[in-house]
Design a protein around this motif. Structure first.
Motif, PDB file in Angstrom:
ATOM      1  N   SER A 181       0.805  -0.734   0.484  1.00 49.13           N
ATOM      2  CA  SER A 181       0.161   0.360  -0.175  1.00 49.13           C
ATOM      3  C   SER A 181       1.413   0.917  -0.056  1.00 49.13           C
ATOM      4  O   SER A 181       0.820   2.031  -0.301  1.00 49.13           O
ATOM      5  N   ALA A 182       2.143   1.697   1.020  1.00 45.35           N
ATOM      6  CA  ALA A 182       2.715   2.524   0.946  1.00 45.35           C
ATOM      7  C   ALA A 182       3.467   2.501  -0.251  1.00 45.35           C
ATOM      8  O   ALA A 182       3.536   4.530  -1.239  1.00 45.35           O
ATOM      9  N   GLY A 242       4.082   2.761  -4.157  1.00 52.97           N
ATOM     10  CA  GLY A 242       3.510   2.982  -5.363  1.00 52.97           C
ATOM     11  C   GLY A 242       3.438   4.320  -6.055  1.00 52.97           C
ATOM     12  O   GLY A 242       5.035   4.526  -6.145  1.00 52.97           O
ATOM     13  N   LEU A 243       3.207   4.852  -6.715  1.00 52.44           N
ATOM     14  CA  LEU A 243       3.504   5.818  -7.696  1.00 52.44           C
ATOM     15  C   LEU A 243       3.444   6.954  -6.443  1.00 52.44           C
ATOM     16  O   LEU A 243       4.060   7.734  -6.981  1.00 52.44           O
ATOM     17  N   GLY A 244       3.192   7.446  -5.365  1.00 51.01           N
ATOM     18  CA  GLY A 244       3.741   8.155  -4.956  1.00 51.01           C
ATOM     19  C   GLY A 244       5.480   8.097  -4.693  1.00 51.01           C
ATOM     20  O   GLY A 244       5.803   9.330  -4.764  1.00 51.01           O
ATOM     21  N   ASN A 245       5.768   6.977  -4.399  1.00 53.66           N
ATOM     22  CA  ASN A 245       7.213   7.143  -4.575  1.00 53.66           C
ATOM     23  C   ASN A 245       8.168   7.245  -6.009  1.00 53.66           C
ATOM     24  O   ASN A 245       9.577   7.822  -5.724  1.00 53.66           O
ATOM     25  N   SER A 291      -5.802  -0.902  -1.858  1.00 53.26           N
ATOM     26  CA  SER A 291      -6.034   0.047  -0.204  1.00 53.26           C
ATOM     27  C   SER A 291      -6.606   0.434  -0.520  1.00 53.26           C
ATOM     28  O   SER A 291      -7.503   0.839   0.302  1.00 53.26           O
ATOM     29  N   LEU A 292      -6.337   1.474  -1.355  1.00 54.43           N
ATOM     30  CA  LEU A 292      -7.168   2.858  -1.308  1.00 54.43           C
ATOM     31  C   LEU A 292      -8.861   2.230  -1.876  1.00 54.43           C
ATOM     32  O   LEU A 292      -9.714   2.906  -1.583  1.00 54.43           O
ATOM     33  N   TYR A 315      -6.198   8.262  -8.712  1.00 56.97           N
ATOM     34  CA  TYR A 315      -4.947   7.723  -9.138  1.00 56.97           C
ATOM     35  C   TYR A 315      -4.761   6.586  -9.843  1.00 56.97           C
ATOM     36  O   TYR A 315      -3.754   5.864 -10.554  1.00 56.97           O
ATOM     37  N   SER A 329      -1.395  -0.501  -4.030  1.00 55.62           N
ATOM     38  CA  SER A 329      -1.501   0.843  -3.461  1.00 55.62           C
ATOM     39  C   SER A 329      -2.728   0.894  -3.990  1.00 55.62           C
ATOM     40  O   SER A 329      -4.136   1.191  -2.732  1.00 55.62           O
ATOM     41  N   VAL A 381      -5.467   8.856   5.459  1.00 60.18           N
ATOM     42  CA  VAL A 381      -6.720   8.301   4.905  1.00 60.18           C
ATOM     43  C   VAL A 381      -7.193   7.370   5.340  1.00 60.18           C
ATOM     44  O   VAL A 381      -7.952   6.105   4.177  1.00 60.18           O
ATOM     45  N   SER A 434       0.756   6.035   3.446  1.00 57.82           N
ATOM     46  CA  SER A 434      -0.796   6.282   3.061  1.00 57.82           C
ATOM     47  C   SER A 434      -1.537   6.768   4.536  1.00 57.82           C
ATOM     48  O   SER A 434      -2.344   5.681   4.713  1.00 57.82           O
ATOM     49  N   PHE A 461       1.148  10.854   1.677  1.00 56.34           N
ATOM     50  CA  PHE A 461       1.050  10.157   0.872  1.00 56.34           C
ATOM     51  C   PHE A 461       1.480   9.197   0.553  1.00 56.34           C
ATOM     52  O   PHE A 461       0.689   7.286   0.505  1.00 56.34           O
ATOM     53  N   SER A 462       2.977   8.668   0.962  1.00 61.04           N
ATOM     54  CA  SER A 462       3.726   8.441   0.240  1.00 61.04           C
ATOM     55  C   SER A 462       3.055   6.757   1.302  1.00 61.04           C
ATOM     56  O   SER A 462       3.527   5.667   1.176  1.00 61.04           O
TER      57      SER A 462
END
Ligand code: PHE
Length: 467
Positions: A25-26, A28-31, A339-340, A112, A336, A248, A245, A242-243
């Motif tokens: 989850s952590a 993902g595209l965030g990283n 999980s969202l 996302y 990720s 939220v 998770s 965000f990164s």
């Protein structure tokens, strides 16, 4: 009274499964996409160091707080918070933390999956290229760099394709979430995350030998205090949340499937280290290439998508490396997005007593509608600024508005409330029982959650919004 597990609930099959799912989850595209883009837009080193500070002093304590509430509550995020409140003799109104989180997760899911769609597009492009030009040479043989950089704007200009890819990625996410915890979400994490790490390491090592490493290191780690404005700080906190998770309901939802035996303190440490490690390595993999190709670090959201393919052109086995790279991003993104989607799905399913596939479909349809608006905000609806009357969001299209309000408002506010709730409202014995920390570590965590996090977050939020 201490709430107990309601017998029929599904859960992770092991501690490893929980860790893989939470890391999934952590990471993902965030990283890989958002971190380098945010760092580039916010001045590099100042942003990066403040980001690391945020992860350690704010992200990690909040992460532990969230999984802890979830594990105690054993329900969807709003219900978990209500149960902890009830067991502490506090008002059930605190459940609002979970409800806000569920709503924010739903908003993030919608945009996302738009970016997930771009990943699918690039997989297609590189697969096609590999097929045409063969294994050994660089990617896109004989094509001008401007041509390759034009791929992303080309995609943005094609509203129909954007929507199609967006819905395709959402459908894949739906497929796994609808299958449930063990045969859907856990399955994705257990198979895709190890594959992700293998590909990630291979590509980073390869990149380190081919790109302009030194310049990237100095760009990312030179701390220029004058660049640390309120806005940069808010962007860094937002990125840390965000990164990881956080803020939220995602980690609360996953915590609810964890068993009593899992040590949540240790597990949170593993999740945060893995996530931050991947973000920093991704920066070190992407910026050398950006600099070597003479591209601008502040290119924003297009950074990863527009610049890397240019670099793959000059690499031996470029089409293959490019294809593997985007497959790797796809794995990270899917673990990720599930999980969202799970956070609002768990809530819908519990609240309306629906079968899982139906609850998932309801969430999916909502995310599709918002996703279409986000997809079109790159083309047909580019001039639509939903929150244009707020200075921070002036000239911000639908997609960037959703990204901005979730990372810069929902996440910090959710985290502040979580800290106040866990640090001050919830019964201290209940919390001690869950957190898996002892001695000094426990004291430090508690001080961070009670004082440091809420105060620092409130100040940063105020400065970022009004400073
Ligand atoms: N942490 C994910 C990423 O970095 C995104 C995410 C945010 C997932 C919030 C769940 C909840 O890509």
């Amino acid at each position: 009274m201490v709430a107990t597990t309601s017998g029929s609930r599904e859960g992770w099959s092991s501690r490893t499964a929980f860790i893989l799912a939470a890391v999934g989850s952590a990471v993902g595209l965030g990283n890989m996409w958002r971190f380098p883009a945010e760092a580039g837009e916010n001045g590099g080193g100042a942003f990066v160091l403040f980001y690391i500070f945020c992860v350690l002093l704010i992200g990690l304590p909040v992460l532990l707080s969230e999984v802890l509430v979830g594990r105690h509550g054993q329900a969807s995020a709003p219900e978990s918070v209500r149960r902890v409140a009830a067991d502490s003799g506090a008002s059930k109104g605190w459940g609002i933390i979970g409800s806000m989180g569920v709503f924010a997760a739903f908003l993030i899911l919608s945009f996302y999956c738009v970016v997930g769609g771009w990943v699918l597009y690039y997989i297609g492009v590189f697969a096609g290229d590999l097929f045409q030009t063969g294994l050994t040479g660089g990617a896109f043989e004989g094509r001008a760099a401007s041509d390759i950089e034009g791929l992303l704007p080309g995609l943005f200009g094609n509203g129909g394709l954007m929507v199609g890819l967006n819905l395709g990625f959402l459908a894949l996410t739906f497929f796994f979430v609808a299958r449930g915890i063990s045969s859907g979400i856990e399955w994705v994490a257990v198979y895709l995350m190890p594959l992700f790490f293998v590909l990630f390491l291979a590509i980073t090592i390869y990149g380190a030998f081919t790109g302009n490493f030194g310049e990237a290191v100095s760009y990312l780690f030179t701390f220029d205090f004058s660049k640390l404005t309120g806005e940069v700080m808010l962007a860094a906190v937002g990125q840390a949340f965000f990164s990881l998770s956080l803020g939220v309901a995602g980690m609360m939802t996953y915590g609810a499937y964890a068993s009593r035996e899992t040590n949540l303190g240790k597990t949170s440490g593993i999740i945060a280290s893995a996530d931050t490690g991947v973000a920093l390595l991704a920066g070190l993999a992407i910026f050398p290439i950006v600099f070597a190709a003479g591209l601008s670090a502040s290119a924003g959201p297009g950074l990863m998508f527009a610049s890397l393919p240019v670099a793959f052109q000059q690499m031996p086995f470029g089409s293959l490396i490019g294809l593997l790279f985007f497959i790797m991003i796809f794995f990270a993104a899917l673990t990720s997005s599930v999980s969202l989607m799970e956070a609002p799905t768990a809530y819908t399913l519990e609240k309306f007593k629906l079968p899982r596939p139906v609850a998932t479909a309801i969430v999916g349809v909502g995310a599709a509608v918002l996703g279409i608006l986000s997809s079109l905000s790159f083309n047909d609806m580019a001039e639509f600024y939903p929150l244009g009357f707020i200075p921070l969001f002036a000239e911000t299209n639908f997609f960037d508005t959703l990204d901005g309000i979730t990372a810069k408002l929902f996440m910090p506010i959710g985290a502040i409330l979580t800290c106040v709730f866990v640090g001050w409202i919830a019964d201290a014995r209940l919390i001690d029982d869950e957190n898996g920390l002892d001695g000094a570590l426990h004291q430090i965590w508690r001080a961070l959650v009670r004082f440091v996090c809420p105060i620092v977050l409130t100040v940063i939020l105020a400065f970022g919004l009004f400073g």
